[in-house]
Design an enzyme around this catalytic site. Structure first.
Site, PDB file in Angstrom:
ATOM      1  N   ASN A 105       3.169   2.501   3.093  1.00 30.58           N
ATOM      2  CA  ASN A 105       4.624   2.571   2.931  1.00 30.58           C
ATOM      3  C   ASN A 105       5.155   3.885   3.510  1.00 30.58           C
ATOM      4  OD1 ASN A 105       4.829   0.122   1.582  1.00 30.58           O
ATOM      5  ND2 ASN A 105       4.818   1.035  -0.448  1.00 30.58           N
TER       6      ASN A 105
ATOM      7  N   TYR B 199      -3.775  -7.623  -8.816  1.00 25.58           N
ATOM      8  CA  TYR B 199      -4.546  -7.110  -7.682  1.00 25.58           C
ATOM      9  C   TYR B 199      -5.887  -7.825  -7.545  1.00 25.58           C
ATOM     10  CZ  TYR B 199      -1.273  -3.166  -7.948  1.00 25.58           C
ATOM     11  OH  TYR B 199      -0.145  -2.392  -7.979  1.00 25.58           O
TER      12      TYR B 199
ATOM     13  N   ASP C 195       7.613   5.903  -2.892  1.00 27.28           N
ATOM     14  CA  ASP C 195       7.081   6.171  -1.554  1.00 27.28           C
ATOM     15  C   ASP C 195       8.225   6.459  -0.588  1.00 27.28           C
ATOM     16  OD1 ASP C 195       4.498   5.584  -2.534  1.00 27.28           O
ATOM     17  OD2 ASP C 195       4.801   3.445  -2.146  1.00 27.28           O
TER      18      ASP C 195
ATOM     19  N   ASP D 296       8.006  -4.089  -0.388  1.00 31.01           N
ATOM     20  CA  ASP D 296       7.695  -2.711  -0.751  1.00 31.01           C
ATOM     21  C   ASP D 296       8.334  -1.703   0.195  1.00 31.01           C
ATOM     22  OD1 ASP D 296       6.187  -3.961  -2.641  1.00 31.01           O
ATOM     23  OD2 ASP D 296       4.303  -2.962  -2.151  1.00 31.01           O
TER      24      ASP D 296
ATOM     25  N   GLY E  89       0.847  -1.190   0.000  1.00 26.10           N
ATOM     26  CA  GLY E  89       0.000   0.000   0.000  1.00 26.10           C
ATOM     27  C   GLY E  89       0.878   1.233   0.000  1.00 26.10           C
TER      28      GLY E  89
ATOM     29  N   ARG F 251      -8.739  -6.473  -5.451  1.00 27.55           N
ATOM     30  CA  ARG F 251      -9.148  -5.387  -4.558  1.00 27.55           C
ATOM     31  C   ARG F 251     -10.553  -4.851  -4.856  1.00 27.55           C
ATOM     32  NH1 ARG F 251      -4.727  -0.963  -6.250  1.00 27.55           N
ATOM     33  NH2 ARG F 251      -5.347  -0.062  -4.248  1.00 27.55           N
TER      34      ARG F 251
ATOM     35  N   GLY G 144      18.701  10.763 -10.362  1.00 28.09           N
ATOM     36  CA  GLY G 144      18.474  11.577  -9.172  1.00 28.09           C
ATOM     37  C   GLY G 144      17.102  12.215  -9.167  1.00 28.09           C
TER      38      GLY G 144
ATOM     39  N   ASN H 131       1.293   8.857  -8.276  1.00 30.96           N
ATOM     40  CA  ASN H 131       1.233   7.400  -8.159  1.00 30.96           C
ATOM     41  C   ASN H 131       0.189   6.820  -9.114  1.00 30.96           C
ATOM     42  OD1 ASN H 131       2.156   4.977  -6.837  1.00 30.96           O
ATOM     43  ND2 ASN H 131       2.343   6.183  -4.961  1.00 30.96           N
TER      44      ASN H 131
END
Length: 319
Positions: free
Chosen positions: A40, A106, A261, A297, A36, A108, A233, A168
């Protein structure tokens, strides 16, 4: 109700990681972990000693109990997490890869978290936090979670709190690419700090240079844009300064999931601790680099002492 440094919200899932490489349908043994994006970030901040809270719903099932147990072990505040008897907790399965990104499937749809709506929003809980961290995932999960996101953002801005937003992007959760772009940008332009990856920035703005992507959001009132450039970077730009912060050298990338994250953990914690902008971005780079060197993760996220030790390593030169 304790004071929080950062509050976030979203869906957590049980994650089953393949123990050996290969197609998921051929894997016989998996290791259970927590997944998640928002959890995270909460875990990463907590490991650094900040007080982090997470708001959500879980099912009254083994997965929901596992999620709560893991986050409790990480000292994440769960006062705004509700157990919903009607719907299950989500889960996912993830492949193991030797190079590149893992395959993730997934499970969900119809989860308890997807029914977290504006009626569940607790103003008092969010008011106890100095900062709100958001991702674009709740915007995509359901109309309920989108309404919750709007309520959280509006309230925190109304009471003068800072807000960071990581797009995200999850295209498979949206009905169309255009809807994803419009709604994500609607939220992004109301945040103080926007943290896209370079490819996300290109999708959302139509521009292909970090400078132009950053300017797109700064022109709409955002105070700071930090663009993750992977092994190049990160680029940052505010109303008064801009630059590129070099990455830490990573000799072996094990799993890239959770790196973004981790970057958010470093940047947000740095800004809350009044580091310079360049120092905060450098901390983000460090935690992102640690994240890609572990399979889970958030397994690679450091505690405070581990971060201090790692940041003594020289950063790499970027061509």
């Amino acid at each position: 109700m304790q004071k929080l440094d950062v509050v976030t919200f979203g869906e957590a899932m049980a994650m089953f990681m393949a123990e050996t490489p290969g197609p998921l349908h051929e894997i016989e043994h998996f290791t259970r972990e927590l997944a998640g994006a928002e959890t995270n970030v909460a875990i990463g901040l907590s490991r650094l000693g900040l007080k982090a809270g997470w708001a959500s719903k879980v099912g009254s099932d083994a997965f929901g109990q596992f999620i709560m147990k893991r986050l409790t072990e990480e000292n994440v505040d769960l006062e705004h997490v509700y157990t919903d008897e009607r719907f299950p907790s989500g889960f996912q399965i993830k492949s193991k890869v030797l190079t590149g990104d893992p395959e993730v499937q997934y499970f969900r749809r119809g989860s308890a978290a997807s029914f977290m709506g504006v009626e569940d929003f607790q103003k008092e809980y969010f008011s106890n936090a100095r900062h709100l961290h958001m991702t674009g995932i709740p915007l995509a999960i359901s109309s309920h979670t989108r309404a919750f996101a709007y309520a959280a953002l509006s309230h925190m801005k109304e009471i003068g709190r800072t807000v960071s937003f990581d797009p995200n992007l999850r295209p498979t959760l949206w009905t169309s690419k255009q809807e994803m772009i419009e709604i994500t940008n609607k939220i992004a332009q109301k945040a103080d700090y926007v943290l896209p990856g370079i490819s996300e920035g290109e999708i959302l703005t139509g521009f292909n240079t970090p400078q132009d992507i950053a300017s797109f959001y700064l022109d709409k009132g955002v105070k700071l844009v930090v663009i993750k450039l992977g092994d190049k970077g990160a680029f940052y730009k505010s109303g008064i300064e801009e630059g590129v912060v070099k990455p830490y050298e990573v000799k072996e990338v094990i799993d890239t999931v959770g790196a973004g994250d981790g970057f958010a953990v470093g940047l947000v914690s740095g800004l809350l601790e009044n580091l310079s902008l360049q120092e905060a971005v450098l901390r983000g780079n460090a935690i992102g680099a640690l994240a890609v060197q572990s399979a889970g993760d958030n397994d690679g996220y450091p505690n405070r002492q581990q971060l201090i030790e790692y940041m003594k390593i020289p950063i790499q030169e970027v061509n």
